[in-house]
Design a protein around this motif. Structure first.
Motif: not given
Length: 201
Positions: A66-89
């Motif tokens: 379709n001419g678009r690059i697609r990025v899919v982010h996989f996350w777990d709400p319980a993984c709070t510490v890792c989510n904080r770092e990755t969310g900012a990135h």
């Protein structure tokens, strides 16, 4: 003139003062460790995870050339510490590549509840699931498809305790795809801040 030797009582007082200072400094160190969240990250420091998610597939409405690059982010709400770092990135990535023809999506771990942080809401399209999502070994994780709909990468955002551009796997891959260069997925062993995703062997 000779200085008289310290009396036993004075020596005991000095020892107690030094011991109290050491205990105080240790307490301050523990408090700072807790306050800045490093104690939570320590439990993830030695996790070595093998990422090999080549079986992931986009839903039919997003698949194909379709001419678009697609990025899919996989996350777990319980993984709070890792989510904080990755969310900012991830927020940085969305801003950095906003004019590069890239669409960003998010998939929450199956059978969990939770919402993306406010600074990501409206910036990613949430998908209910993806084929092969059960086999993801850990999160946060990311999958990237090229403009022709071929999987280019599936794995962690980075290696190490802190997720940022300095140790990221994502920017080099996106830069190649934006430039029209081919990238093919490969398995990866990484150590960092990850939470187990799979619930069954």
């Amino acid at each position: 003139m000779n200085t008289p030797a310290a009396t036993p009582a004075r020596r005991r007082g000095m020892r107690l003062l030094i011991a109290a200072a050491c205990v105080f400094m240790f307490g301050v160190g523990v408090a700072l460790w807790q306050y800045f969240g490093f104690s939570e990250q320590a439990s993830f420091a030695e996790q070595a995870i093998v990422f090999d998610d080549a079986q992931l597939q986009l839903p039919p409405q997003l698949a194909g050339a379709n001419g678009r690059i697609r990025v899919v982010h996989f996350w777990d709400p319980a993984c709070t510490v890792c989510n904080r770092e990755t969310g900012a990135h991830l927020s940085y990535l969305i801003s950095m590549y906003r004019r590069a023809g890239i669409d960003f999506y998010a998939v929450r771990r199956p059978r969990t509840t939770g919402e993306l942080p406010d600074y990501l809401k409206g910036r990613l399209q949430e998908l209910p699931t993806l084929a092969g999502v059960e086999q993801i070994p850990a999160s946060p994780a990311v999958a990237i498809w090229d403009r022709d709909g071929h999987l280019a990468y599936a794995g962690p955002y980075s290696i190490g305790m802190v997720c940022n551009s300095a140790n990221s796997f994502v920017e080099p891959i996106l830069d190649k795809l934006v430039a029209g260069k081919p990238v093919r997925p490969r398995g990866l062993l990484a150590v960092g801040c990850y939470c187990r995703w799979q619930t069954t062997p």
